[in-house]
Design a protein around this motif. Structure first.
Motif, PDB file in Angstrom:
ATOM      1  N   GLU A   7      -3.724 -17.045  10.188  1.00 22.36           N
ATOM      2  CA  GLU A   7      -4.131 -16.511   8.887  1.00 22.36           C
ATOM      3  C   GLU A   7      -5.425 -17.156   8.401  1.00 22.36           C
ATOM      4  O   GLU A   7      -6.333 -16.475   7.924  1.00 22.36           O
ATOM      5  N   TRP A  40      -4.593  -5.279  15.284  1.00 22.38           N
ATOM      6  CA  TRP A  40      -3.965  -6.158  14.291  1.00 22.38           C
ATOM      7  C   TRP A  40      -5.001  -7.050  13.616  1.00 22.38           C
ATOM      8  O   TRP A  40      -4.978  -7.238  12.400  1.00 22.38           O
ATOM      9  N   ARG A  44      -6.596  -7.106   9.574  1.00 21.47           N
ATOM     10  CA  ARG A  44      -6.791  -8.282   8.710  1.00 21.47           C
ATOM     11  C   ARG A  44      -8.231  -8.319   8.187  1.00 21.47           C
ATOM     12  O   ARG A  44      -8.467  -8.640   7.025  1.00 21.47           O
ATOM     13  N   GLU A  47      -8.874  -5.850   5.333  1.00 18.02           N
ATOM     14  CA  GLU A  47      -8.419  -6.283   4.010  1.00 18.02           C
ATOM     15  C   GLU A  47      -9.571  -6.890   3.206  1.00 18.02           C
ATOM     16  O   GLU A  47      -9.653  -6.707   1.994  1.00 18.02           O
ATOM     17  N   GLY A 155       2.638  -9.575  16.744  1.00 16.21           N
ATOM     18  CA  GLY A 155       2.481  -9.146  15.365  1.00 16.21           C
ATOM     19  C   GLY A 155       3.035  -7.761  15.172  1.00 16.21           C
ATOM     20  O   GLY A 155       3.847  -7.313  15.951  1.00 16.21           O
ATOM     21  N   PRO A 156       2.610  -7.063  14.178  1.00 17.03           N
ATOM     22  CA  PRO A 156       1.495  -7.410  13.298  1.00 17.03           C
ATOM     23  C   PRO A 156       1.878  -8.289  12.111  1.00 17.03           C
ATOM     24  O   PRO A 156       1.025  -8.960  11.556  1.00 17.03           O
ATOM     25  N   GLN A 157       3.146  -8.277  11.689  1.00 13.81           N
ATOM     26  CA  GLN A 157       3.526  -9.087  10.526  1.00 13.81           C
ATOM     27  C   GLN A 157       4.678  -9.986  10.915  1.00 13.81           C
ATOM     28  O   GLN A 157       5.764  -9.478  11.169  1.00 13.81           O
ATOM     29  N   PRO A 158       4.520 -11.248  10.990  1.00 13.53           N
ATOM     30  CA  PRO A 158       3.270 -11.988  10.860  1.00 13.53           C
ATOM     31  C   PRO A 158       2.541 -12.017  12.210  1.00 13.53           C
ATOM     32  O   PRO A 158       3.144 -11.774  13.254  1.00 13.53           O
TER      33      PRO A 158
END
Length: 164
Positions: A7, A40, A44, A47, A155-158
């Motif tokens: 992240e 993925w 990010r 965003e 991923g994708p989350q997390p």
């Protein structure tokens, strides 16, 4: 070996990309992720960038130079690009750049869709075991791995990075 925090790395990479695009005077870039990890990472970056066209994707399965040796991956999904990439500034995103062969295949596919104005290569991790003279313009982190070691992004989350 300590792996980077994904992240934090994605946030720093997106900030560097915003600066890079401003310095290069690139507006309306097309964000293209290479399936699946590159998409993925591109999500990010999107965003932060909030590009007009969102995230497009490339599935390079048919463009790989080892296709005849390894066959078709069972999860081929096809590419999703706008009708025209002619004269567009492309931000090509991959999760891990290693030999350079995936990037070469991605560029071959992009040129089948048209002639972009430029291609900026952005990757989350650079493993640096090049077989082709391809280097990322922006990279989140560089890793030196022992022979036989690989990293895997899930991923994708997390988004999670593991060492194999």
């Amino acid at each position: 070996m300590n792996l980077p925090d994904i992240e934090t790395t994605c946030t720093e990479l997106s900030e560097r990309l915003v600066t890079y695009l401003a310095e290069q005077q690139i507006d309306r870039p097309l964000l293209v992720g290479i399936r699946t990890g590159g998409v993925w990472v591109a999500d990010r970056l999107q965003e932060k960038l909030q590009t007009e066209d969102g995230v497009s994707s490339l599935d390079i399965s048919f463009y790989r130079d080892d296709f005849t040796r390894h066959g078709l991956h069972p999860q081929v999904k096809g590419s999703e690009l706008p009708d025209s990439i002619e004269d567009r500034h492309i931000i090509l995103v991959d999760d891990v750049v290693m030999s350079g062969r995936t990037i070469r295949a991605a560029m071959n596919e992009l040129f089948d869709y048209g002639r972009p104005a430029s291609i900026t290569l952005v990757c989350l991790l650079d493993i640096g075991r090049r077989e082709l003279p391809i280097q990322p313009d922006l990279c989140g982190a560089a890793l030196t791995l022992s022979e036989g070691q690989l990293v895997k992004l899930t991923g994708p989350q997390p988004l999670t990075l593991t060492l194999a």
